[in-house]
Design an enzyme around this catalytic site. Structure first.
Site, PDB file in Angstrom:
ATOM      1  N   ASP A  69     -60.225 -25.353 -89.128  1.00 31.79           N
ATOM      2  CA  ASP A  69     -61.355 -25.302 -87.868  1.00 31.79           C
ATOM      3  C   ASP A  69     -60.863 -24.414 -86.818  1.00 31.79           C
ATOM      4  OD1 ASP A  69     -63.475 -27.988 -86.856  1.00 31.79           O
ATOM      5  OD2 ASP A  69     -62.575 -26.739 -85.286  1.00 31.79           O
ATOM      6  N   ASN A  84     -61.588 -18.962 -88.328  1.00 35.14           N
ATOM      7  CA  ASN A  84     -63.111 -18.799 -88.267  1.00 35.14           C
ATOM      8  C   ASN A  84     -63.242 -19.025 -89.869  1.00 35.14           C
ATOM      9  OD1 ASN A  84     -65.507 -17.987 -88.827  1.00 35.14           O
ATOM     10  ND2 ASN A  84     -65.521 -16.499 -87.346  1.00 35.14           N
ATOM     11  N   CYS A 124     -76.116 -30.835 -89.965  1.00 35.55           N
ATOM     12  CA  CYS A 124     -76.466 -31.745 -88.977  1.00 35.55           C
ATOM     13  C   CYS A 124     -77.925 -31.298 -88.153  1.00 35.55           C
ATOM     14  CB  CYS A 124     -75.359 -32.357 -87.975  1.00 35.55           C
ATOM     15  SG  CYS A 124     -74.540 -31.007 -87.171  1.00 35.55           S
ATOM     16  N   ASP A 126     -68.733 -28.939 -93.584  1.00 35.85           N
ATOM     17  CA  ASP A 126     -69.401 -29.889 -92.477  1.00 35.85           C
ATOM     18  C   ASP A 126     -69.661 -29.056 -90.883  1.00 35.85           C
ATOM     19  OD1 ASP A 126     -70.640 -31.716 -91.046  1.00 35.85           O
ATOM     20  OD2 ASP A 126     -68.998 -32.879 -90.792  1.00 35.85           O
TER      21      ASP A 126
HETATM   22  N1  SAH Z   1     -66.158 -32.559 -90.230  1.00 35.11           N
HETATM   23  C1  SAH Z   1     -65.746 -33.019 -88.961  1.00 35.11           C
HETATM   24  C2  SAH Z   1     -66.903 -32.762 -87.926  1.00 35.11           C
HETATM   25  C3  SAH Z   1     -67.239 -31.435 -88.092  1.00 35.11           C
HETATM   26  S1  SAH Z   1     -68.199 -30.831 -86.319  1.00 35.11           S
HETATM   27  C4  SAH Z   1     -65.675 -34.619 -88.887  1.00 35.11           C
HETATM   28  O1  SAH Z   1     -65.975 -35.324 -89.686  1.00 35.11           O
HETATM   29  O2  SAH Z   1     -65.198 -35.152 -87.891  1.00 35.11           O
HETATM   30  C5  SAH Z   1     -67.982 -28.889 -86.661  1.00 35.11           C
HETATM   31  C6  SAH Z   1     -66.821 -28.471 -86.436  1.00 35.11           C
HETATM   32  O3  SAH Z   1     -66.638 -27.173 -86.697  1.00 35.11           O
HETATM   33  C7  SAH Z   1     -66.162 -28.481 -84.886  1.00 35.11           C
HETATM   34  O4  SAH Z   1     -64.781 -28.959 -84.982  1.00 35.11           O
HETATM   35  C8  SAH Z   1     -65.890 -27.186 -84.443  1.00 35.11           C
HETATM   36  O5  SAH Z   1     -64.620 -26.765 -83.875  1.00 35.11           O
HETATM   37  C9  SAH Z   1     -65.717 -26.306 -85.758  1.00 35.11           C
HETATM   38  N2  SAH Z   1     -66.365 -25.078 -85.690  1.00 35.11           N
HETATM   39  C10 SAH Z   1     -67.423 -24.370 -85.268  1.00 35.11           C
HETATM   40  N3  SAH Z   1     -67.682 -23.036 -85.596  1.00 35.11           N
HETATM   41  C11 SAH Z   1     -66.501 -22.675 -86.405  1.00 35.11           C
HETATM   42  C12 SAH Z   1     -66.288 -21.845 -87.097  1.00 35.11           C
HETATM   43  N4  SAH Z   1     -66.862 -20.304 -87.094  1.00 35.11           N
HETATM   44  N5  SAH Z   1     -64.959 -21.605 -87.996  1.00 35.11           N
HETATM   45  C13 SAH Z   1     -64.463 -22.895 -87.838  1.00 35.11           C
HETATM   46  N6  SAH Z   1     -64.700 -23.995 -87.405  1.00 35.11           N
HETATM   47  C14 SAH Z   1     -65.803 -23.855 -86.507  1.00 35.11           C
END
Ligand code: SAH
Length: 398
Positions: free
Chosen positions: A254, A280, A341, A301
């Protein structure tokens, strides 16, 4: 619903165009501002009667003076006592959850339009409730009082916190307001879903704390998970912690350090060893697939890439890139759990992305499950906006 003749003398009336009226007849509960013919001077957040241009009564609604969604229908009938109606609807929403939610003390109690309470969201995390107010009408002081009172009486929480999204208050032309404790004392707790424990802090984190809409998908993913697992966009470890008992290793990725810190505390809470990587996801997957790293289970996700229709193409490119790389990295017999989502990306569009990606990387893919959001986030037929989450589970055979 038969038409009634002007039963709501004391309420202001909004007149909607033929298009707006047709939308309501089709079962949708919103009328856009462009379909409001007369509504000038109506106070923000008012309870209003709705009529078509022929003066036919269409129902009772909540009015917003500033949102593009000018009207959110409450009832096809006259509403004389808003407070009593709110009370009844909240109690019905609670009773609905009692029938459909099991194995958790964390779930959505009220899901806005889908519970006939447009503009109100309530989540339960064990003894703490988290409240979100999305419209002028739900922000009105008497409405807030009723909502807090009914929640207190019905669920007896140790605390009710409100999470404020400043962007929404701006859209609704509401004065700024701080997130915070609205009732009781407790803002933090530990909640359990599917036997997995999570820390909850009502005043930290994204959304209302956790992604409750994925609860049933966590359990589904765990049924197929095996070997080395990679949980991409892991946030506080929702999928990863569910996969851990079935897998020989789990890595979560994340970009948010704060989310990973909670994820690590969650792993400790459950006695699990999980590797958390801050980075990233796009760069990381690119590096991993270039270095031929392999996994047996991959979860994708990402956050909503398509927040509007205009962003759809860019969003689809994003999903394609992620899924392409994930498919490349899966060993034969591997499992791909891929989510979206974005309301604007439909299930068929997402399936199409996987179909194309599989073809591009020459993998044979079978669909194991085509899933959506948990049952505590009900989908109201005719209001497609209430269905937004897709979770597809695939077996990659060669
Ligand atoms: N799978 C998680 C929810 C994910 S929400 C669960 O079930 O609880 C999306 C997540 O993506 C967030 O935590 C956000 O910090 C992260 N995120 C957003 N852009 C990102 C990127 N480019 N690389 C890695 N993480 C990212």
């Amino acid at each position: 619903m038969p038409a009634r003749s002007a039963p709501l003398k004391e309420l202001p009336y909004v007149v909607v165009s033929a298009r707006g009226a047709a939308r309501l007849k089709n079962g949708h509960v919103w009328v856009y501002r462009s379909d409001v013919k007369a509504g000038d001077g109506i106070a923000p957040g008012s309870l209003v009667g709705v009529r078509d241009e022929k003066k036919k009564f269409l129902g009772t609604a909540l009015y917003s003076s500033s949102s593009q969604i000018a009207i959110r229908m409450l009832s096809a009938r006259p509403v004389e006592d808003l407070s009593a109606l709110l009370r009844q609807r909240i109690q019905e929403a609670i009773a609905y959850r009692e029938r459909i939610v099991a194995g958790t003390d964390a779930y959505r109690v009220v899901f806005s339009e889908a519970d006939f309470l447009p503009g109100l969201i309530v989540d339960r995390y064990n003894a703490v409730l988290s409240l979100q107010v999305l419209t002028q009408a739900m922000d009105a002081e008497p409405v807030r009082e009723t909502v807090l009172k009914v929640l207190q009486e019905s669920l007896n929480p140790a605390g009710i916190v409100e999470r404020v999204d400043p962007r929404i208050r701006e859209l609704e032309n509401l004065p700024p307001r701080e997130s915070g404790l609205r009732l009781g004392e407790k803002t933090k707790t530990v909640f359990t879903m599917n036997g997995v424990k999570f820390h909850f802090d009502g005043l930290e984190g994204q959304k209302t704390g956790a992604f409750l809409d994925q609860r049933e998908n966590y359990a589904a993913a765990a049924r197929y998970a095996h070997g080395n697992a990679l949980d991409v966009f892991c946030y506080q470890g929702g999928f990863g912690l569910h996969l851990a008992p079935r897998c020989s290793s789990v890595t979560g990725v994340d970009s948010s350090r704060a989310a990973l810190e909670v994820a690590d505390q969650n792993a400790t809470l459950n006695g699990r060893e999980i590797e958390w990587i801050e980075g990233n996801a796009f760069d990381l997957l690119k590096d991993y697939s270039a270095s031929k790293q392999q996994y047996d289970t991959i979860v994708l996700d990402p956050p909503a890439f398509a927040k509007s229709k205009q962003k759809l193409e860019t969003a689809l490119r994003g999903y394609k890139e992620l899924n392409l790389r994930a498919l490349k990295m899966l060993r034969p017999g591997g499992v791909l759990v891929t989510c979206s989502c974005s309301y604007h990306v439909g299930a068929s569009a997402l399936l199409e992305v996987i179909t194309e990606s599989a073809r591009d990387v020459h993998r044979t893919v079978r669909l194991l499950e085509n899933r959506g959001q948990g049952l505590d986030h009900p989908t109201l037929l005719n209001v497609p906006e209430t269905a937004y989450l897709k979770c597809l589970i695939f077996n990659v055979s060669n």
